[in-house]
Write a protein that holds these residues in place. Structure first.
Motif, short mmCIF file in Angstrom:
data_model
loop_
_atom_site.label_atom_id
_atom_site.label_comp_id
_atom_site.label_asym_id
_atom_site.label_seq_id
_atom_site.Cartn_x
_atom_site.Cartn_y
_atom_site.Cartn_z
N LEU A 80 0.84 -1.19 0.00
CA LEU A 80 0.00 0.00 0.00
C LEU A 80 0.88 1.24 0.00
CD1 LEU A 80 -2.76 1.37 0.15
CD2 LEU A 80 -2.66 1.14 2.65
N TYR A 81 0.72 2.04 -1.03
CA TYR A 81 1.51 3.25 -1.20
C TYR A 81 0.58 4.47 -1.20
CZ TYR A 81 4.62 -0.39 -3.02
OH TYR A 81 5.36 -1.53 -3.18
N GLU A 82 1.17 5.64 -1.03
CA GLU A 82 0.37 6.87 -1.03
C GLU A 82 0.96 7.89 -1.99
OE1 GLU A 82 -1.36 8.26 2.88
OE2 GLU A 82 0.26 7.00 3.63
N LEU A 83 0.07 8.62 -2.65
CA LEU A 83 0.46 9.74 -3.49
C LEU A 83 -0.42 10.93 -3.12
CD1 LEU A 83 0.91 8.30 -7.12
CD2 LEU A 83 2.70 9.12 -5.58
N PRO A 84 0.17 12.12 -3.01
CA PRO A 84 -0.67 13.29 -2.72
C PRO A 84 -1.60 13.63 -3.87
CG PRO A 84 1.60 13.95 -3.16
CD PRO A 84 1.60 12.45 -3.05
N GLY A 85 -1.21 13.30 -5.11
CA GLY A 85 -2.05 13.61 -6.26
C GLY A 85 -2.05 15.10 -6.55
N GLY A 86 -3.15 15.57 -7.16
CA GLY A 86 -3.23 16.97 -7.52
C GLY A 86 -4.56 17.28 -8.17
N ALA A 87 -4.68 18.52 -8.64
CA ALA A 87 -5.94 18.98 -9.21
C ALA A 87 -6.15 18.55 -10.64
CB ALA A 87 -6.00 20.51 -9.11
N GLU A 88 -5.08 18.17 -11.33
CA GLU A 88 -5.16 17.81 -12.74
C GLU A 88 -5.09 16.27 -12.88
OE1 GLU A 88 -5.70 17.12 -16.28
OE2 GLU A 88 -5.86 19.24 -15.71
N PRO A 89 -6.19 15.62 -13.30
CA PRO A 89 -6.19 14.14 -13.35
C PRO A 89 -5.11 13.55 -14.24
CG PRO A 89 -8.43 15.01 -13.57
CD PRO A 89 -7.50 16.19 -13.65
N LEU A 90 -4.83 14.16 -15.38
CA LEU A 90 -3.85 13.57 -16.29
C LEU A 90 -2.44 13.63 -15.71
CD1 LEU A 90 -5.17 14.83 -19.75
CD2 LEU A 90 -5.77 12.77 -18.46
N THR A 91 -2.16 14.66 -14.93
CA THR A 91 -0.87 14.74 -14.25
C THR A 91 -0.75 13.66 -13.19
OG1 THR A 91 -0.80 17.12 -14.64
CG2 THR A 91 0.68 16.25 -12.95
N VAL A 92 -1.86 13.41 -12.48
CA VAL A 92 -1.87 12.35 -11.47
C VAL A 92 -1.60 10.99 -12.12
CG1 VAL A 92 -3.33 11.13 -9.81
CG2 VAL A 92 -3.42 13.63 -9.96
#
Length: 446
Positions: A80-92
């Motif tokens: 199980l890993y974590e990513l903060p992600g972001g506002a732009e789905p394609l960048t995520v």
């Protein structure tokens, strides 16, 4: 448990990439609302992993004799890993595509993405293509995120093996024509990848299927062909560089044995070639040609033949054939058709979308994969970053669908019903009959 020939060849293909992550596959499941804590996801994962003993197997053995073996130190926490992600789905998604899978543990992972764009969060499942094929990954998602007490996992075999009519099948093994006319192959590959997405209400496809007699996979291949025509509009005419010809696409077909003791472990997918008639200007004729290519009988025979060949194929011979198999000048793109049978969710929150994240074959500039889930068809266009204009692909897909709807509404397909394959189970189930065809065991089993 020794690795199968396809498992070992998948590891070889991964070695051709600059990064191993290009041969990882899976899906991104997005949810509305606030993301859960890591502890809550881990608790859920621990309860579900026990239903999937294959997930506790790791790659072991010497280079010449690799095998799958139970991992004595298996711990879901390490997957199980974590990513903060972001506002732009394609960048995520681009960030997810770069994530590695450590070789000191079973070759899969789940990423908790805290921001997936549009006020959503996500869970992303990824596995090495040697560890699982597309059907096994879909079945894994159904067990991890499907309803509690869901029915037993689906059978991943296309059908019980039957004698192979070799006279009818052998022509399928002829090498395809070398492609020299597609502009997408002109730029040197960047070996870095980007994704774009399209979403379609399946009611539109079912309505179109009732008017054309085509299946959802056949319609999706026709829409892919129309998208490719619109992407490079000057390339397909009789006076263009393609001289009216099309493109060969890789379409996976499941060859897993019905009595496989580990049905969710290993790659058991061979390839059927499908010629996308990009050079055919008539959309009705294009759909007719694709209906024949995606005929249930044809794919079933190919699955039987590949199963026999792979059972006897020495690894060294398969390695020799690998060079042609991954040469984009012969097969420049891949397609996959996936259907999730169980509604996915997490802790009572239904999934708002499910997006395939397929592998990338070295040198191939494009992979188109579509997933049916909760009356929505989600399309992924995975492209090499060297491609110009790839961001236009979702719009071109929608335009192709609108064009087919216009033609069907005007009666262009009158009299063609029934010419696009046989109704029934598997890849040729009618689009108007409710349940679209699934990838593995027929169409798109990457």
């Amino acid at each position: 448990m020794p690795l199968g020939v396809l498992d070992r060849l998948s590891l070889d293909v991964a070695a051709l990439h600059a990064t191993d992550s290009a041969l990882h596959l899976g899906g991104l499941i997005v949810f509305e609302g606030e993301p859960p804590s890591r502890e809550r996801v881990l608790d859920h994962l621990r309860r579900r992993v026990g239903l999937l003993p294959e997930l506790a197997h790791r790659l072991a053995g010497e280079a010449g004799r690799p095998r799958w073996e139970p991992d004595p130190g298996f711990d879901p926490d390490l997957h199980l890993y974590e990513l903060p992600g972001g506002a732009e789905p394609l960048t995520v998604v681009a960030e997810l595509l770069r994530q590695p899978l450590p070789r000191d543990r079973p070759l899969w992972g789940i990423w908790l993405v805290r921001r997936a764009g549009g006020g959503r969060w996500g869970l992303c499942y990824r596995a090495h293509h040697a560890f699982q094929d597309g059907a096994a990954a879909v079945a894994t998602l159904e067990r991890l995120l499907g309803p509690e007490g869901a029915p037993h996992p689906r059978t991943l075999a296309f059908r019980p093996p039957r004698p192979v009519p070799w006279a009818a099948v052998l022509p399928e093994f002829r090498p395809p024509r070398r492609v020299t006319w597609w502009p997408a192959l002109d730029a040197p590959p960047a070996h870095a990848y980007a994704a774009a997405f399209a979403d379609v209400d399946t009611a539109r496809l079912h309505a179109l299927g009732r008017l054309t007699g085509a299946t959802v996979p056949q319609l999706c291949l026709a829409l892919t062909t129309g998208t490719l025509r619109a992407w490079h509009p000057d390339g397909w005419g009789s006076d263009g560089p393609g001289h009216g010809r099309g493109l060969r696409a890789n379409l996976g077909i499941g060859v897993r044995d019905p009595d496989d003791p580990r049905p969710l472990l290993g790659n058991r997918v061979a390839v059927a070639g499908v010629d996308l008639p990009c050079g055919e200007p008539d959309p009705v004729r294009r759909l007719e040609l694709l209906g024949r290519a995606l005929d249930h009988t044809r794919l079933a025979r190919l699955a039987d033949a590949h199963r026999v060949v792979l059972r006897r194929l020495p690894y060294r011979i398969g390695r020799l054939a690998l060079t042609r198999g991954v040469d984009a000048r012969y097969t420049p793109l891949s397609v996959a058709d996936l259907r999730i049978r169980q509604p996915l969710g997490f802790a009572g929150t239904p999934a708002a979308g499910v997006y395939a994240l397929p592998v990338m074959v070295p040198g191939q500039p494009l992979f188109v994969a579509w997933v049916v889930h909760r009356r929505r068809l989600h399309v992924t266009f995975l492209t090499d970053r060297a491609l110009a204009g790839a961001e236009r692909l979702p719009e071109a897909w929608e335009s192709a669908l609108v064009e087919y709807e216009r033609l069907a509404g005007g009666g262009a397909f009158a009299g063609t019903y029934g010419s696009f394959g046989q109704a029934g189970e598997g890849p040729s189930a009618r689009a108007g009959g409710g349940a679209p065809a699934r990838a593995e065991g027929g169409a798109g089993a990457s």
